[in-house]
Design a protein around this motif. Structure first.
Motif, mmCIF file in Angstrom:
data_model
loop_
_atom_site.group_PDB
_atom_site.id
_atom_site.type_symbol
_atom_site.label_atom_id
_atom_site.label_comp_id
_atom_site.label_asym_id
_atom_site.label_seq_id
_atom_site.Cartn_x
_atom_site.Cartn_y
_atom_site.Cartn_z
ATOM 1 N N GLU A 180 -5.884 -3.361 -0.142
ATOM 2 C CA GLU A 180 -6.793 -3.321 1.007
ATOM 3 C C GLU A 180 -7.857 -4.410 0.890
ATOM 4 N N GLU A 181 -8.382 -4.611 -0.318
ATOM 5 C CA GLU A 181 -9.406 -5.633 -0.518
ATOM 6 C C GLU A 181 -8.849 -7.036 -0.279
ATOM 7 N N ARG A 220 0.832 -1.213 0.000
ATOM 8 C CA ARG A 220 0.000 0.000 0.000
ATOM 9 C C ARG A 220 0.858 1.252 0.000
ATOM 10 N N ARG A 238 -2.502 1.304 -6.553
ATOM 11 C CA ARG A 238 -3.215 0.032 -6.353
ATOM 12 C C ARG A 238 -3.548 -0.199 -4.877
ATOM 13 N N ARG A 239 -3.556 0.889 -4.158
ATOM 14 C CA ARG A 239 -3.779 0.822 -2.718
ATOM 15 C C ARG A 239 -5.080 0.089 -2.368
ATOM 16 N N ARG A 240 -6.161 0.430 -3.068
ATOM 17 C CA ARG A 240 -7.449 -0.175 -2.755
ATOM 18 C C ARG A 240 -7.440 -1.676 -3.038
ATOM 19 N N ARG A 241 -6.732 -2.093 -4.068
ATOM 20 C CA ARG A 241 -6.632 -3.530 -4.384
ATOM 21 C C ARG A 241 -5.995 -4.289 -3.235
#
Length: 264
Positions: free
Chosen positions: A254-255, A243, A249-252
């Motif tokens: 996190e998911e 992250r 691609r931070r949200r990826r």
């Protein structure tokens, strides 16, 4: 198949001459524009429309000579740009269509030369995977032995350029062909050693997360509860680092982390 009835004044030999001229024309165009789809497509059309000759000897001679020349042409194109995926796609078409293609082991050796001259060649790695599957299915190559040899090849590439995506994609493909526990554990250890040398390597971290999750999801009973907890904690730590170093691609990440936590 092209038929001379479309051009009633043209004999099969004359049609073959026309097609040969077009192949020569498009070769010159490809040297200037090597990534134009329609030039490659027209060469395919020419090959697919070699006419029936007045005798089997004529047609076999025309076709065999033309296909051999095409393989030579595409090799020249790949000498100019070894990563030209249009040329690689065309090469696969030629090899699949030739009546007497070179043996698959010859093509495997060709991919080895291309990869060793430049590890950053996704098309060569992709071609290698196709050839290996053919050799395994035919029994011409020992699957376990060749997988082991290719892990060594790709490991050298990883250490040479740990930021090259094509190397990691091929490594993941190899893992998919033999993802038993000892192999996964060995590769995790090897990649961790590389990460220790290259602490900001995104591909090292992503691969470690992928392979640790494989151990957790596919082999939890084999590795045991304590190892599973350690693997999960390791994944979460790596995802946190990803992250930070890869914000787009931070949200990826996190998911993925949320999925790991919810499955505990």
């Amino acid at each position: 198949m092209f038929t001379t009835s479309l051009f009633p004044q043209s004999s099969p030999s004359k049609v073959n001459e026309y097609l040969s001229d077009d192949l020569s024309l498009t070769f010159g165009l490809l040297r200037e524009h090597p990534k134009v789809y329609w030039i490659w497509n027209h060469r395919r059309w020419c090959l697919e429309n070699i006419p029936d000759g007045p005798s089997e000897e004529d047609i076999d001679g025309w076709r065999n000579a033309t296909w051999k020349k095409e393989l030579f042409v595409v090799e020249k194109m790949l000498e100019a740009d070894a990563r030209n995926f249009h040329a690689w796609n065309y090469r696969r078409y030629i090899l699949a269509t030739m009546t007497s293609p070179p043996p698959p082991k010859s093509e495997l050796a060709y991919t080895t030369r291309k990869i060793e001259s430049n590890f950053s060649n996704f098309s060569a790695w992709h071609q290698r995977s196709k050839v290996l599957l053919t050799l395994w299915e035919s029994g011409e190559l020992d699957r376990a032995k060749s997988i082991e040899e290719d892990f060594e090849l790709v490991r050298n590439a990883m250490y040479t350029d740990p930021d090259d995506q094509s190397v990691w994609i091929y490594h993941a493909w190899l893992i998919g062909e033999g993802n038993d526990v000892p192999r996964l554990q060995f590769e995790i250890t090897s990649i961790q050693e590389l990460l220790d040398e290259q602490p900001d390597s995104k591909w090292c971290m992503e691969s470690l997360v992928r392979y640790k999750r494989l151990l957790v999801t596919k082999h939890a009973a084999t590795v045991g509860n304590e190892a599973v907890r350690s693997l999960v904690d390791g994944c979460l730590e790596l995802l946190e680092k990803l992250r930070a170093i890869d914000p787009p691609r931070r949200r990826r990440y996190e998911e993925i982390a949320e999925g790991i936590k919810s499955s505990r």
